[in-house]
Design an enzyme around this catalytic site. Structure first.
Site, mmCIF file in Angstrom:
data_model
loop_
_atom_site.group_PDB
_atom_site.id
_atom_site.type_symbol
_atom_site.label_atom_id
_atom_site.label_comp_id
_atom_site.label_asym_id
_atom_site.label_seq_id
_atom_site.Cartn_x
_atom_site.Cartn_y
_atom_site.Cartn_z
ATOM 1 N N GLU A 196 6.264 -0.236 7.336
ATOM 2 C CA GLU A 196 7.250 -1.416 7.547
ATOM 3 C C GLU A 196 7.856 -1.799 8.795
ATOM 4 O O GLU A 196 9.033 -0.965 9.919
ATOM 5 C CB GLU A 196 8.740 0.206 7.224
ATOM 6 C CG GLU A 196 8.382 0.764 5.870
ATOM 7 C CD GLU A 196 9.722 1.987 5.657
ATOM 8 O OE1 GLU A 196 9.897 3.013 6.564
ATOM 9 O OE2 GLU A 196 9.951 2.088 4.472
ATOM 10 N N GLU A 215 7.516 1.972 -2.198
ATOM 11 C CA GLU A 215 8.343 3.439 -1.877
ATOM 12 C C GLU A 215 9.806 3.322 -3.155
ATOM 13 O O GLU A 215 10.837 3.180 -2.523
ATOM 14 C CB GLU A 215 8.834 3.791 -0.676
ATOM 15 C CG GLU A 215 8.179 4.092 0.581
ATOM 16 C CD GLU A 215 7.748 4.190 2.122
ATOM 17 O OE1 GLU A 215 8.798 4.646 2.433
ATOM 18 O OE2 GLU A 215 7.057 4.450 2.803
#
Length: 633
Positions: A183, A263
């Site tokens: 991320e 995710e």
């Protein structure tokens, strides 16, 4: 890099190449048909996240089997750098840190692996997985092309990635893809040179044909800063996101190739003072079915959350500092203790519509035991126990030093000085610039007066006489794991000011509490309570000890300290984590059965930081209490 390391790298790469050439297994991206190819055939993964660092080794096989029986064909795992290199240059891959054993068990179970080796992982883990010793360099720029940071990353990856190469699917193992960083688009630096360096590093150690990928949040900014040519861009989102919009954003950055939600959130984390997070089970199943019908590849985060044992919890800092609780249950399909939930059964029913799932029953929950009440006795306050807890003695310093300067990265440290003058009336003790990281417990001549807390309690009152002993016990509540403030120093970061006086001439005691307790203290007789009646509770940081009598069983259980305030618990020398009963929401600590002895007394040690109840009892239950209506502080 020394000669042995260079030889190891050469040998690993050489033997790895032999396997790649001689093998027939393959895993790749088919850009024409928008899918993965496994051994030349279209492949869709249905995966779940599990963190080996949050599950005791003796339960890895149980959890993996339950994931396999749900219908998953892959698991996704993080590698926390600081879990394996707590001290610089000292590597630990044994016991609960035996990553290759975990990979082997997954392989035996029939599960492929999506590897996320960082170097940064977030994961609500201490400092996002980065080792705290990096902060010894005060001007280091983490997650960037800063030379000090890259030197440390290069050295770590030269240890980790050669171990992983033989586990690649193309080399006979079960790792099908490898994430680079994590991320990164959420981080302020947006340093493409850093990402290029990592890409080159990973390709060097793992081979240019390994499927490398990135994962970023569902915004244009995050996808722009987190993606780079040569690494497949994937996205993450939960039940609050429109699926079509989420995947359309991935398509803007990867016009061709498989759809991937790396995710898909089955639950969420808890901070101390939060309500316990819950995500609707039916909504998860409905969205999962929709994504699978689109031929998307989905990883459910988390499938089992596990536990932040010891000091491994992270923290967030948006408007203020918020520490993550000990339980990482995450409202996941497998509970913190690995029990199948209704959410898991719903997911299994959904997967069954898209692929054959293994025949046979789901393994049942492991047995639990309510062992009942145990009364603890007081050992003593920290100030009186320094011979045991800080055997090397204090460091003298004119001004306070941080945990990192003292090379004590976790837990607690005691700062001691003397009152500079008589204080007959209440005098404010202030830590300017919010310099207490994260909580400071203050006493004078052994009498607890109160506390300072980061972002919350910035001043307290002190009375006393000139020369009185002032003790400030500072607790590290976990480093920030996400955002721009991950360079999160601990301890007293600025001077303490008492009235108009700057406090100076400190004795700083690094406390190795875990080592003392692992060695058998206080039950070992290194220090015994004085003879006579059992001493009652005392305010401030105080140790208590007791024993849970054996009953022939060593089953999972849950320890509740309902009337206690805040502290840390060890059982048989193992640090279970933090409790904070009066802030909540978590009210019990998970105790894995294998920690207990069925035939010998089980030692319980509690460090209560503020105030124990008069009865000094704790209770072992057969079920967790993770949600409470305790008012927020």
């Amino acid at each position: 890099m020394d000669v042995n390391t260079i030889f190891l790298l050469f040998f690993t790469c050489f033997t790895g190449n032999i396997k790649s050439v001689s093998g027939t297994r393959s895993f790749s991206i088919d850009y024409e048909n928008n899918c993965f190819l496994k051994d030349g055939k279209p492949f869709q993964y249905i995966s779940g996240s599990i963190h080996y660092s949050r599950v005791p080794q003796y339960y890895w096989k149980d959890r993996l089997l339950k994931m396999y029986m749900t219908g998953l064909n892959a698991v996704q795992i993080y590698v926390p750098w600081n879990f394996h290199e707590e001290k610089q240059g000292v590597y630990n891959f044994s016991g609960d840190r035996d990553l290759e054993h975990f990979l082997d068990l997954a392989n035996q179970t029939g599960l492929l692996v999506i590897l996320r080796p960082g170097p940064y992982i977030c994961a609500e883990w201490e400092m996002g997985g980065l080792p705290a010793w990096l902060l010894q360099k005060p001007y280091i720029v983490l997650r960037s092309a800063d030379t000090d940071y890259l030197e440390a990353v290069n050295t770590w990856m030269a240890v980790l990635l050669p171990k992983m190469r033989k586990w690649l699917y193309t080399n006979g193992g079960n790792i099908i893809s490898v994430q680079v960083e994590n991320e990164y688009g959420s981080y302020y630096a947006c340093d493409y040179n850093y990402m290029r360096h990592l890409r080159t590093l990973f390709q060097y150690f793992l081979g240019e044909n390994t499927v490398l990928f990135t994962t970023d949040g569902n915004t244009d900014k995050e996808m722009t800063c987190g993606t780079l040519e040569g690494m497949y861009a994937t996205i993450d989102f939960g039940t609050d996101t429109n699926i079509s919009q989420g995947f359309s954003r991935q398509r803007r950055f990867e016009p061709r190739g498989p759809l991937v939600n790396s995710e898909f959130y089955t639950g969420w984390l808890d901070h101390w003072g939060d309500q316990h997070a819950e995500v609707d089970s039916q909504k998860i199943s409905t969205m999962l079915a929709e994504m699978l019908s689109m031929k998307a590849n989905v990883n459910m985060y988390m499938f089992e959350g596990g536990t932040n044992f010891g000091y491994w919890n992270g923290a967030d800092h948006d408007n203020r500092y918020r520490s993550v609780v000990t339980s990482y249950d995450y409202n996941a399909p497998l509970s913190e203790a690995g029990d199948p939930t209704e959410k898991l059964l719903n997911i299994q029913d959904t997967i069954r519509k898209f692929r054959d799932i293994p025949e046979g029953p789901m393994p049942p929950p492991l047995p639990k035991m309510a062992y009942g009440l145990v009364t603890l006795s007081m050992v003593g306050d920290i100030s009186s126990l320094l011979d045991e807890l800080s055997p090397q003695g204090p460091v003298k310093s004119h001004y306070p030093l941080s945990f990192e300067e003292m090379k004590q990265y976790y837990g607690f440290m005691l700062y001691r000085t003397k009152l500079p003058r008589d204080l007959p009336e209440s005098t404010p003790l202030i830590c300017p610039l919010n310099g207490v990281h994260d909580r400071a417990y203050v006493s004078v001549n052994g009498v607890f007066l109160g506390l300072l807390e980061r972002d919350r309690i910035l001043m307290m009152n002190v009375t006393g006489e000139q020369g009185d002993q002032l003790d400030v016990l500072v607790e590290n509540m976990g480093r920030v794991n996400f955002g721009s403030k991950i360079n999160d120093l601990k301890g007293l970061l600025t001077n303490l000011i008492l009235g108009t006086d700057v406090l100076k001439d400190w004795l700083i005691f690094p406390l190795d509490i875990d080592e003392a307790i692992a060695s058998g203290w206080p039950q070992s007789g290194l220090r015994q309570p004085p003879p006579g009646p059992v001493r009652g509770p005392s305010a401030g940081p105080v140790f208590y000890q007791g024993t849970l009598a054996p009953n022939g069983l060593a089953w999972d259980t849950f320890l509740r300290l309902g009337d206690w305030t805040k502290g840390q618990v060890w059982i048989n020398g193992v640090n279970l984590g933090r409790y904070w009963s009066n802030r909540g929401p978590q009210q019990t600590l998970y105790v894995p059965g294998p920690l207990l002895s069925p035939s010998q007394p089980n030692n319980i040690t509690v460090l209560e930081l503020e105030g124990a109840p008069l009865h000094t009892r704790v209770v072992f239950l057969d079920r967790p209490v993770l949600s409470s209506s305790v008012s927020k502080t």
